[in-house]
Design an enzyme around this catalytic site. Structure first.
Site, PDB file in Angstrom:
ATOM      1  N   TYR A  60      15.664  30.749   7.777  1.00 55.79           N
ATOM      2  CA  TYR A  60      14.445  31.509   8.092  1.00 55.79           C
ATOM      3  C   TYR A  60      14.317  31.760   9.588  1.00 55.79           C
ATOM      4  O   TYR A  60      14.516  30.855  10.408  1.00 55.79           O
ATOM      5  CB  TYR A  60      13.209  30.730   7.639  1.00 55.79           C
ATOM      6  CG  TYR A  60      12.918  30.828   6.163  1.00 55.79           C
ATOM      7  CD1 TYR A  60      12.733  32.051   5.545  1.00 55.79           C
ATOM      8  CD2 TYR A  60      12.805  29.677   5.400  1.00 55.79           C
ATOM      9  CE1 TYR A  60      12.447  32.138   4.187  1.00 55.79           C
ATOM     10  CE2 TYR A  60      12.514  29.745   4.042  1.00 55.79           C
ATOM     11  CZ  TYR A  60      12.341  30.985   3.447  1.00 55.79           C
ATOM     12  OH  TYR A  60      12.061  31.058   2.110  1.00 55.79           O
ATOM     13  N   ARG A  72     -10.733  -0.240  14.315  1.00 56.57           N
ATOM     14  CA  ARG A  72     -10.417   0.601  13.169  1.00 56.57           C
ATOM     15  C   ARG A  72     -11.198   0.138  11.945  1.00 56.57           C
ATOM     16  O   ARG A  72     -12.034   0.853  11.422  1.00 56.57           O
ATOM     17  CB  ARG A  72      -8.904   0.578  12.886  1.00 56.57           C
ATOM     18  CG  ARG A  72      -8.492   1.507  11.762  1.00 56.57           C
ATOM     19  CD  ARG A  72      -6.998   1.459  11.456  1.00 56.57           C
ATOM     20  NE  ARG A  72      -6.580   0.195  10.868  1.00 56.57           N
ATOM     21  CZ  ARG A  72      -5.383  -0.001  10.311  1.00 56.57           C
ATOM     22  NH1 ARG A  72      -4.481   0.979  10.293  1.00 56.57           N
ATOM     23  NH2 ARG A  72      -5.056  -1.175   9.809  1.00 56.57           N
ATOM     24  N   MET A 129      11.720  24.686   2.195  1.00 54.97           N
ATOM     25  CA  MET A 129      10.934  23.849   1.285  1.00 54.97           C
ATOM     26  C   MET A 129      11.831  22.990   0.394  1.00 54.97           C
ATOM     27  O   MET A 129      11.575  21.799   0.186  1.00 54.97           O
ATOM     28  CB  MET A 129      10.047  24.736   0.400  1.00 54.97           C
ATOM     29  CG  MET A 129       9.119  23.946  -0.497  1.00 54.97           C
ATOM     30  SD  MET A 129       8.172  24.990  -1.626  1.00 54.97           S
ATOM     31  CE  MET A 129       7.095  25.845  -0.491  1.00 54.97           C
ATOM     32  N   LYS A 181       0.846  -1.204   0.000  1.00 50.66           N
ATOM     33  CA  LYS A 181       0.000   0.000   0.000  1.00 50.66           C
ATOM     34  C   LYS A 181       0.880   1.253   0.000  1.00 50.66           C
ATOM     35  O   LYS A 181       2.084   1.170   0.286  1.00 50.66           O
ATOM     36  CB  LYS A 181      -0.922  -0.027   1.222  1.00 50.66           C
ATOM     37  CG  LYS A 181      -0.183  -0.059   2.561  1.00 50.66           C
ATOM     38  CD  LYS A 181      -1.121  -0.393   3.708  1.00 50.66           C
ATOM     39  CE  LYS A 181      -0.376  -0.387   5.032  1.00 50.66           C
ATOM     40  NZ  LYS A 181      -1.200  -0.932   6.130  1.00 50.66           N
TER      41      LYS A 181
END
Ligand code: PLP
Length: 364
Positions: A260, A138, A306, A39
Site C-alpha cells: 500500500y 493509579r 490487515m 489478566k
C-alpha cells in the site's frame, strides 16, 4: 479456534516453560508465596491453560483485572484457589463476585462499603484485598482514605481482609528512588489496616530483593518469558513461538512498488514472499520488523496490511521458500522483547495484542 490446516498462523505456547519460570521465581523467595497474574487472558496466552499449569506447580492465588475475567477463571479452575479482581468491582456487581467466589481488590472507601454491605447481607465476612496507593497514583486508596478508615472501627464490618497490597511504578528500574519511597509508604500504610498478608512486588519487584517480597509476590510478565530485569540478561525461559504461513512468492523487477502506498520501491530485482499475518492479528502497522526462515532474516518490505505482510526473501536460494512454509516471527530467532524493541513498545503489548485468528498449540 481455527485448526492448524485452516489458520494463517500458528502460536505455540510452552506451558512447561511457564511452569519452569514459576519455579525459578519461587526459588528466589524465602517464605513468601508466588501468585500468578493471568489478566488479559493470561497476557494473551490463555488464562485457563496458564492458570491450570500454575496450579499444578502449587500456585494457589491468582490475579485478573476484571470481574468478567474472574468469573471465567473460576469456571476454569473450580473451587479452591483465591482469585483477586485487580480493578475491583463495578458498582452494583457485588453479587456476581460473591457467586463466583472472587475476592475484589478494594481500591476505594466506596468499594469497601459496597463489599461490606454484601457481606452483611450474606451473613458472613467476604474475602478482599485492600490496595493502598503507595505512590503510583493509579489504583488503591490514597493515604488520607486509609487514615480515615483506620479511625472508624466499623470500616471493615462484613469484610475479611485476606491481603494488603500496593503496586510499584518503577520496579524495572532498580536504582529509581521511587522504589524505596513506595516501600516506605507501603510499610506505613499497611500498619493502619487490619493485620493480613502483604504484597508489593510484580515480576520486576521480585528482583529488587527480599525486602520487597513480603508474603506474596504477583508476577505476570516474567512467567510469560518477558525479561523482568531489562538491564541484565533475561533470567526467564522463552514461552511463545509465532509462525506464519507463506501465501505466495514472486520475483519483481527493479523499481517495482511494494505494498500500500508504494512506500517501498525495489532498488534491485527482488524475491518477495507474502505471509498470512497482519495488523488484524496484532502485528502493529508501525512495527517494522522481520521474519526468519532457517536462521535467515527476511525483512518486512512495504506496509503491514490487515491480513498480510510482504517479506524480502532475496537472501534465500531461489525456490527455497514456498506456499505453506512457515516463517518465524517470535521464537528462538526473535524474542518477544526484541520484537517489542523494534516496534517501540514493550513485550507486554506484543503478547496481549496476539490475535484470535491463530491456531494455538499448547506444549509441555
Ligand atoms: C499487572 C499487574 C501485576 C503483574 O505485573 P508484571 O509486571 O506483569 O509482573 C502485578 N500487580 C498488579 C497490581 C498489576 O496490575
Amino acid at each position: 479456534m481455527p485448526s492448524e490446516a485452516t489458520a494463517g498462523a500458528i502460536l505455540t505456547i510452552d506451558l512447561g516453560a511457564i511452569r519452569e519460570n514459576y519455579r525459578r521465581l519461587q526459588a528466589r523467595l524465602g517464605a513468601a508465596q508466588c501468585a500468578g497474574v493471568v489478566k488479559a487472558d493470561g497476557y494473551g496466552l490463555g488464562a485457563a491453560e496458564v492458570a491450570r499449569a500454575l496450579a499444578a506447580e502449587g500456585c494457589t492465588s491468582f490475579f485478573i483485572a476484571l470481574l468478567a475475567e474472574g468469573v471465567a477463571l473460576r469456571r476454569a479452575l473450580g473451587p479452591g484457589p483465591a482469585i483477586y479482581v485487580l480493578n475491583g468491582l463495578p458498582p452494583g456487581s457485588e453479587n456476581e463476585a460473591v457467586e463466583a467466589e472472587l475476592a475484589p481488590v478494594i481500591n476505594s472507601t466506596a468499594q469497601l462499603k459496597a463489599w461490606g454491605e454484601a457481606g452483611l447481607a450474606a451473613g458472613r465476612k467476604l474475602p478482599a484485598a485492600i490496595q493502598v496507593d503507595s505512590g503510583m497514583s493509579r489504583l488503591g486508596m490514597p493515604p488520607a482514605e486509609v487514615e480515615a478508615l483506620s479511625r472508624e472501627p466499623t470500616s471493615f464490618d462484613g469484610v475479611a481482609v485476606t491481603l494488603v497490597m500496593s503496586h510499584l511504578a518503577c520496579a524495572d528500574e532498580p536504582a529509581h528512588p521511587a522504589n524505596e519511597r513506595q516501600w516506605l509508604a507501603f510499610e506505613r500504610l499497611r500498619k493502619m489496616l487490619p493485620e493480613a498478608p502483604a504484597s508489593l512486588a510484580n515480576s520486576s519487584g521480585i528482583f529488587l530483593g527480599p525486602a520487597f517480597h513480603f508474603d506474596l509476590v504477583r508476577p505476570g510478565a516474567a512467567l510469560y518469558g518477558i525479561n523482568p530485569t531489562p538491564a541484565e540478561p533475561n533470567p526467564m525461559l522463552p514461552v511463545v513461538r509465532l509462525q506464519a504461513k507463506v501465501v505466495q512468492t514472486r520475483s519483481v523487477e527493479k523499481g517495482a512498488g511494494v505494498g500500500y502506498g508504494h512506500t517501498y520501491r525495489a532498488e534491485d530485482p527482488l524475491g518477495l514472499a507474502t505471509i498470512s499475518l497482519g495488523y488484524a492479528d496484532g502485528w502493529h502497522r508501525r512495527a517494522a520488523s522481520a521474519a526468519w526462515f532457517e536462521n535467515v532474516r527476511l525483512p518486512f518490505v512495504g506496509r503491514v496490511s490487515m491480513d498480510s505482510i510482504i517479506l524480502d526473501i532475496s537472501a534465500l536460494p531461489q525456490g527455497k521458500l514456498g506456499a505453506g512454509d512457515l516463517v518465524e516471527l517470535l521464537g528462538p530467532s526473535q524474542s518477544v522483547d526484541d520484537a517489542a524493541g523494534h516496534a517501540g513498545t514493550i513485550g507486554y503489548e506484543i503478547l496481549t495484542s496476539l490475535g484470535p485468528r491463530f491456531h494455538r498449540r499448547y506444549t509441555g
